[in-house]
Design a protein around this motif. Structure first.
Motif, mmCIF file in Angstrom:
data_model
loop_
_atom_site.group_PDB
_atom_site.id
_atom_site.type_symbol
_atom_site.label_atom_id
_atom_site.label_comp_id
_atom_site.label_asym_id
_atom_site.label_seq_id
_atom_site.Cartn_x
_atom_site.Cartn_y
_atom_site.Cartn_z
ATOM 1 N N ARG A 56 34.686 -17.217 -35.658
ATOM 2 C CA ARG A 56 36.221 -16.924 -36.279
ATOM 3 C C ARG A 56 37.157 -18.158 -35.691
ATOM 4 O O ARG A 56 37.742 -18.687 -36.444
ATOM 5 N N ASP A 57 37.043 -18.151 -34.277
ATOM 6 C CA ASP A 57 37.975 -19.424 -33.676
ATOM 7 C C ASP A 57 37.608 -20.544 -34.374
ATOM 8 O O ASP A 57 38.573 -21.436 -34.417
ATOM 9 N N GLY A 58 36.298 -20.838 -34.740
ATOM 10 C CA GLY A 58 35.949 -22.119 -35.278
ATOM 11 C C GLY A 58 36.104 -22.443 -36.784
ATOM 12 O O GLY A 58 36.086 -23.331 -37.410
ATOM 13 N N GLY A 59 36.751 -21.113 -37.280
ATOM 14 C CA GLY A 59 37.041 -21.224 -38.783
ATOM 15 C C GLY A 59 36.038 -20.943 -39.865
ATOM 16 O O GLY A 59 36.181 -21.225 -40.966
ATOM 17 N N LEU A 60 34.665 -20.587 -39.229
ATOM 18 C CA LEU A 60 33.576 -20.368 -40.178
ATOM 19 C C LEU A 60 33.801 -19.102 -40.764
ATOM 20 O O LEU A 60 33.174 -18.755 -41.990
ATOM 21 N N VAL A 61 34.234 -18.131 -39.960
ATOM 22 C CA VAL A 61 34.045 -16.684 -40.227
ATOM 23 C C VAL A 61 35.581 -15.886 -40.140
ATOM 24 O O VAL A 61 36.390 -16.496 -39.215
ATOM 25 N N THR A 62 35.577 -15.419 -41.344
ATOM 26 C CA THR A 62 37.095 -14.670 -41.152
ATOM 27 C C THR A 62 36.765 -12.853 -41.165
ATOM 28 O O THR A 62 35.415 -12.612 -41.732
ATOM 29 N N SER A 63 37.639 -12.036 -41.050
ATOM 30 C CA SER A 63 37.334 -10.681 -41.106
ATOM 31 C C SER A 63 38.490 -9.912 -41.820
ATOM 32 O O SER A 63 39.482 -10.492 -41.654
ATOM 33 N N GLU A 84 32.598 -28.200 -46.021
ATOM 34 C CA GLU A 84 33.484 -29.173 -45.532
ATOM 35 C C GLU A 84 33.078 -29.462 -43.946
ATOM 36 O O GLU A 84 33.055 -30.941 -43.898
ATOM 37 N N MET A 85 32.768 -28.561 -43.457
ATOM 38 C CA MET A 85 32.320 -29.102 -41.748
ATOM 39 C C MET A 85 31.165 -29.652 -41.890
ATOM 40 O O MET A 85 30.612 -30.521 -40.946
ATOM 41 N N ILE A 86 29.806 -29.135 -42.733
ATOM 42 C CA ILE A 86 28.804 -29.721 -42.771
ATOM 43 C C ILE A 86 28.917 -31.430 -43.300
ATOM 44 O O ILE A 86 28.102 -32.291 -42.620
ATOM 45 N N ALA A 87 29.491 -31.468 -44.105
ATOM 46 C CA ALA A 87 29.828 -32.944 -44.757
ATOM 47 C C ALA A 87 30.361 -33.817 -43.731
ATOM 48 O O ALA A 87 29.915 -34.952 -43.584
ATOM 49 N N GLY A 88 31.290 -33.095 -42.979
ATOM 50 C CA GLY A 88 31.971 -34.144 -42.101
ATOM 51 C C GLY A 88 30.860 -34.443 -40.615
ATOM 52 O O GLY A 88 31.017 -35.496 -40.296
ATOM 53 N N ALA A 89 30.213 -33.416 -40.325
ATOM 54 C CA ALA A 89 29.032 -33.594 -39.357
ATOM 55 C C ALA A 89 28.154 -34.698 -39.705
ATOM 56 O O ALA A 89 27.843 -35.665 -39.044
ATOM 57 N N GLY A 90 27.754 -34.905 -40.924
ATOM 58 C CA GLY A 90 26.939 -35.812 -41.375
ATOM 59 C C GLY A 90 27.592 -37.166 -41.536
ATOM 60 O O GLY A 90 26.981 -38.211 -40.987
ATOM 61 N N THR A 91 28.791 -37.315 -41.828
ATOM 62 C CA THR A 91 29.362 -38.533 -41.831
ATOM 63 C C THR A 91 29.504 -39.173 -40.597
ATOM 64 O O THR A 91 29.748 -40.347 -40.240
#
Length: 254
Positions: A56-63, A84-91
């Motif tokens: 949640r703190d990392g913005g991947l999961v909400t409740s 978005e985060m996966i794409a950013g990691a690849g770049t």
């Protein structure tokens, strides 16, 4: 010459832990409560809650607080944020690894049958039925129903589908779950926390999915005041359907 040290991308840092990856995998298919995730991953509740907090703190999961039992919460994976985060990691690793969106083609060999369920069938499930039919281009058999259907569609349901998506619901009435007792469905999706608890078993082992989405009709005020809530709800359902479509293709092909 030494290379410049770069921080590990946030998605890699969050997802690399085996338990967090397992939680992300479970939530990629459906919303769950903590105790359900505990049962699915086979780990203690305090440990699951700890890693959910990190996600949640990392913005991947909400409740969201359960509309059926206000003491409980449902957890949801934000798939747009994940992409978005996966794409950013690849770049970060290499510019050539920049990701492009996957094609949204939907060509199942056998049209899947899908049922959306909420309590009144006058807002969320009706919106989901129409948007899945629209996005699938007619290549899916989809219905919606309610455990305690309202006498008519909510005016803002009619309005948001007409103004935002060009869909006409004239003459459409909510449907009772009991009328579908003899139907077979490949996928049953509940959008209401209360309806999830009372949804009947349709047999033939359908795929069960839960989307914990608040009822936009509970907003107070005039129809004009509640319309933004319906717009937000329709947008969220449309996003979830976009990610649902490829999984329907995979399921049908199995």
């Amino acid at each position: 010459m030494t290379s410049t040290r770069q921080a590990v991308p946030q998605f890699v840092h969050l997802a690399a832990h085996p338990l967090r990856w397992q939680l992300l995998t479970e939530l990629s298919d459906s919303d769950y409560r903590v105790r359900e995730l505990v049962a699915r991953v086979g780990e203690p509740q305090n440990l699951v809650s700890y890693h959910l907090r990190l996600l949640r703190d990392g913005g991947l999961v909400t409740s969201t607080r359960s509309s059926h039992d206000g003491r409980d919460s449902y957890y949801h994976l934000d798939l747009d944020r994940s992409a978005e985060m996966i794409a950013g990691a690849g770049t970060v690793l290499h510019p050539a690894l920049r990701m492009t969106p996957a094609p949204t083609a939907f060509e199942p060999s056998t049209p899947p049958t899908v049922l959306f369920v909420c309590t009144g069938n006058s807002a969320r499930s009706a919106i989901a039925e129409e948007l899945l039919r629209l996005r699938a281009g007619g290549r899916v058999q989809v219905l919606s129903a309610g455990s305690k259907p309202k006498p008519a569609m909510h005016p803002d349901t009619v309005r948001v589908l007409r103004e935002e998506f060009g869909i006409d619901l004239s003459g459409r009435l909510p449907r009772h779950l009991d009328t579908l007792a003899d139907h077979r469905f490949d996928v049953v999706i509940t959008l209401c926390d209360k309806a999830r608890e009372v949804c009947p078993d349709f047999g033939d082992d359908p795929r069960w999915i839960h989307w914990s989405i608040p009822d936009p009709a509970t907003s107070r005020g005039s129809n004009e005041d509640t319309y933004p809530a319906f717009q937000a709800t329709a947008a969220e359902i449309d996003t979830r359907i976009r990610y649902l479509l490829p999984t329907l293709t995979e399921r049908t092909a199995q």
